[in-house]
Design an enzyme around this catalytic site. Structure first.
Site, PDB file in Angstrom:
ATOM      1  N   GLU A 143       0.898  -1.138  -0.199  1.00  0.00           N
ATOM      2  CA  GLU A 143      -0.047   0.068  -0.051  1.00  0.00           C
ATOM      3  C   GLU A 143       0.784   1.221   0.029  1.00  0.00           C
ATOM      4  O   GLU A 143       1.973   1.327   1.003  1.00  0.00           O
ATOM      5  CB  GLU A 143      -0.785   0.009   0.978  1.00  0.00           C
ATOM      6  CG  GLU A 143      -1.788   1.364   1.338  1.00  0.00           C
ATOM      7  CD  GLU A 143      -2.648   1.318   2.747  1.00  0.00           C
ATOM      8  OE1 GLU A 143      -2.905   0.121   3.001  1.00  0.00           O
ATOM      9  OE2 GLU A 143      -2.815   2.433   3.223  1.00  0.00           O
ATOM     10  N   GLU A 148      -2.524  11.853   2.478  1.00  0.00           N
ATOM     11  CA  GLU A 148      -3.365  11.319   3.958  1.00  0.00           C
ATOM     12  C   GLU A 148      -3.115  12.401   4.872  1.00  0.00           C
ATOM     13  O   GLU A 148      -2.084  12.601   5.068  1.00  0.00           O
ATOM     14  CB  GLU A 148      -2.979   9.886   4.186  1.00  0.00           C
ATOM     15  CG  GLU A 148      -3.965   9.102   5.049  1.00  0.00           C
ATOM     16  CD  GLU A 148      -3.644   7.765   5.342  1.00  0.00           C
ATOM     17  OE1 GLU A 148      -4.337   7.196   5.561  1.00  0.00           O
ATOM     18  OE2 GLU A 148      -2.521   7.568   5.170  1.00  0.00           O
TER      19      GLU A 148
END
Length: 323
Positions: A143, A148
């Site tokens: 990932e 974010e």
């Protein structure tokens, strides 16, 4: 010089002239456009995922039809809008706030991913938006979190998650951000990951938007994963003209090297989402100033729909180049 020698020299010059553009073409094709995602094809290239949030957020991800009917996903001129419900008052113990999560139909192994973003979700208490890539059988295929953050943050965090045994030399070759989280990107089952927090106070959320939006570029090869950010006014000309050249971009925000990336990262899809509370925004709620407004993240998100009017993505394009 004899006439024969002259002709021979002329032939060599002509041959060189025709070869030169070929070489230039090969250099220009080093990063060839593989896929372009924009308002003309967005919903044909992404799946809208009405799934349970794997990060346990106070969110209800809706299907494409519902999202379109509620105006949570739509074309806005030449841009793509993806947002959340900003009108419903909810039960904190019931279903979470309606939102959108999309995943590319296509997966990638290696690539240069360039996202041109006019507006990112604002820095709001309870919000946890992300633009990221993930492979199957998490965390074993990896990932990469490109954009974010949670709550009132304005500093972006790039993070790698994978299975145990990926301990990259973070910052080798230079990076502008600083490491956070684990040294091993797969420690603790991969949940914490190995992060790099940006040194730029305009790299995420409300400050990113006030600074005019921007571009994130992520280069993923066998030997490294790097992420750059620019405000819109500072985007390199070679990105704008469709001939990206990472060697000319200077120091990235995040720079990972020294892990067996081909073993740990493969077949990753592109995802945009906006969730609330959950495993990160909810977990740090008590240590943020948001807790002084409401001691419960879920209750705040449930009872303050008007707080999320700027919790939306507005995307110009995402382009994927082969490497």
């Amino acid at each position: 010089m004899s006439f024969t020698t002259f002709l021979s020299s002329l032939a060599l010059l002509i041959a060189g002239a025709t070869a030169f553009p070929s070489n230039v073409s090969k250099l220009a094709a080093a990063y060839a456009l593989q896929d372009s995602y924009d308002s003309s094809n967005w919903l044909s290239k992404f799946d809208v995922q009405a799934i349970n949030d794997p990060t346990h957020g106070f969110v209800t991800y809706v299907d494409q039809g519902t999202a379109q009917n509620l105006g949570l996903i739509k074309n806005q001129g030449s841009q793509v809008y993806m947002g959340v419900d900003t009108t419903s008052h909810l039960d904190p113990n019931g279903p979470g706030r309606k939102s959108v999560r999309i995943q590319s139909k296509k997966s990638y192994t290696h690539g240069l991913v360039i996202a041109d973003i006019a507006h990112a979700p604002g820095s709001n208490c309870g919000a946890w938006p992300a633009f990221w890539m993930v492979g199957p059988n998490w965390p074993n295929s990896g990932e990469l979190d490109i954009i974010e953050g949670v709550n009132l943050n304005t500093y972006n965090q790039v993070t790698l998650h994978t299975s145990a045994g990926c301990v990259p030399n973070v910052g080798a070759g230079g990076q502008s951000g600083h490491p956070v989280g684990n040294a091993d990107c797969g420690a603790g089952g991969g949940y914490t990951g190995c992060g790099v927090e940006s040194g730029s106070a305009t790299s995420y959320g409300t400050a990113f938007n006030a600074n005019g939006g921007g571009v994130y570029a992520s280069l993923w090869t066998s030997s490294a994963i790097k992420v750059w950010y620019w405000a819109s006014r500072d985007v390199p000309a070679n990105i704008r003209n469709g001939n990206p050249d990472p060697s000319s971009w200077g120091t990235p925000q995040a720079n990972y090297a020294g892990c067996n990336f081909d073993q740990k990262f493969s077949n990753m899809n592109i995802i945009f989402d906006i969730t609330f509370c959950g495993d990160w925004a909810g977990a740090v709620w008590g240590s943020s100033s948001c807790a002084s407004v409401n001691p419960s993240c879920n209750a705040y998100v449930a009872q303050q729909p008007q707080s999320f009017t700027d919790t939306y993505w507005l995307i110009n394009s995402v382009k994927v180049y082969s490497v």
